[in-house]
Design an enzyme around this catalytic site. Sequence first.
Site, PDB file in Angstrom:
ATOM      1  CG  ASP A 295      -1.969   1.074   1.165  1.00 36.34           C
ATOM      2  OD1 ASP A 295      -3.048   0.792   0.639  1.00 36.34           O
ATOM      3  OD2 ASP A 295      -1.715   2.189   1.648  1.00 36.34           O
TER       4      ASP A 295
ATOM      5  CD  GLU B 265      -4.446   4.301  -1.402  1.00 33.11           C
ATOM      6  OE1 GLU B 265      -4.597   4.783  -0.274  1.00 33.11           O
ATOM      7  OE2 GLU B 265      -5.291   4.405  -2.316  1.00 33.11           O
TER       8      GLU B 265
END
Length: 463
Positions: free
Chosen positions: A329, A372
């Site tokens: 992430d 993301e």
Amino acid sequence: MNNECMAMLAEQWKHICQNYSSDDLLHAFQFIQEHSLVLVEEFYKKMLVEKESAEFFSDDIIQQRLRDTLNQWLLESFSVGINKSYSDAVEKQRMVGHVHARVGIPSWLIMRGVREIERKMFELLNNSDTKSALTTCSYIIQIMGFATEIMCRSYEAKTVANQEVKHSYRLFSAMQDVAVQKDKQRSSLLDWENELMFKVFTGNVGFKHPMLSKSEFGLWFIHKASYAFSGSDQVKLIIDRIYEVDKLNEIVTQCYEKEQILELIQSIRDLNREIQHLVDQLFQVSEYIESGNDSLTQLLNRRYLNTIVSREITYSRQNRTPLSLLAIDADFFKSINDKFGHAAGDLALKFIAEALQKYSQGSDYAFRVGGEEFLLLLVATDLERAVNIAESIRKYVEHGMITSAQGQQFKFTVSIGCALYDGHPDYQKFLDTADTALYAAKNTGRNRVYIAKTDPQASLSNS
């Protein structure tokens, strides 16, 4: 199952309970409460001797988890008549059915287990002096049967959906490989062969050379192409030839007779040419496939995530090979969009995808699962290699420089959770473990790799 079906099943459960007095319901619950551990133990004692169930119940950790789960299921199922939570009970059975389908436990095996519980229950009631034993027995059998029926409904619905996704994935995977992997894997096979020949003709004695099945090409074919083209006659032939090459390769590394070595090398070359010819035949595919790629990064999206992870878990369990998962992430990603714009944020996401592709092999699977967030499934990979790849990705991103269309430059970092597959057959547990490790990486400072462990003492790998 839709809401209408769920409501109908809840009403049926209620109707079963209304045929018995509150004392009958209480007595049955007390009986289950008193004997649930015995019933659970009987279930596993019998099931563990079944050849078909060994795949699901052989691991000690899983046995303990499933014992607790089964015990809880018994108590919850027979408390429904008392607390009247019929809708919740139906939902519970639906979820259990989904888990069974996810893991791949056949429905007949579940019914086999229920039969063992009922047999033991008959035995216990037969030895009791309770006058209401027959009523208790009648109620327990109805609830066990009805709960199992709901599970089977859910199981079948989920299985049908899974099969549709698997079929779609096989076709998609084939097309993806046509576009991306064909030239790469041809080169990989040739590189493996050239490296072997170099070692032989430079006069090395007692050298080592990796098996073709463990090479870039071999791992790609076994873990991706063989599944994408399952059902094709060429698949079995190619796998057979790969293992034939492995045997010849082993002989070459132990042979000291030059004439024999030359014969072996020629046999390997002939087999490799046959493998290449068969692979080329497989690539002659022209069907339209619904895209499973993320449009921005060209990594896989969530569409085939469950199918792929489930398949690789099955392969890992059956072949006792390691399997690792990285959850990745971007740190403070919102601030990139806020400060430099969404176009710059897209560049950052593409940069992460570039890092994943740079440090993974053709047999691995890289996903952008949303926003993301990324996943990297590393096949035939132990924890040491997984951590090394994770650190390489982390450093690559940390040291990279992104330049926006407006000429603005910025850097960013990623946090990574690393999980080694622990043998649990439910792929969701594996995904959750990696996800939990990712959150731990973020909560302990970001820009780091956090290693998930089965025990409470998780460790950090930090540079």
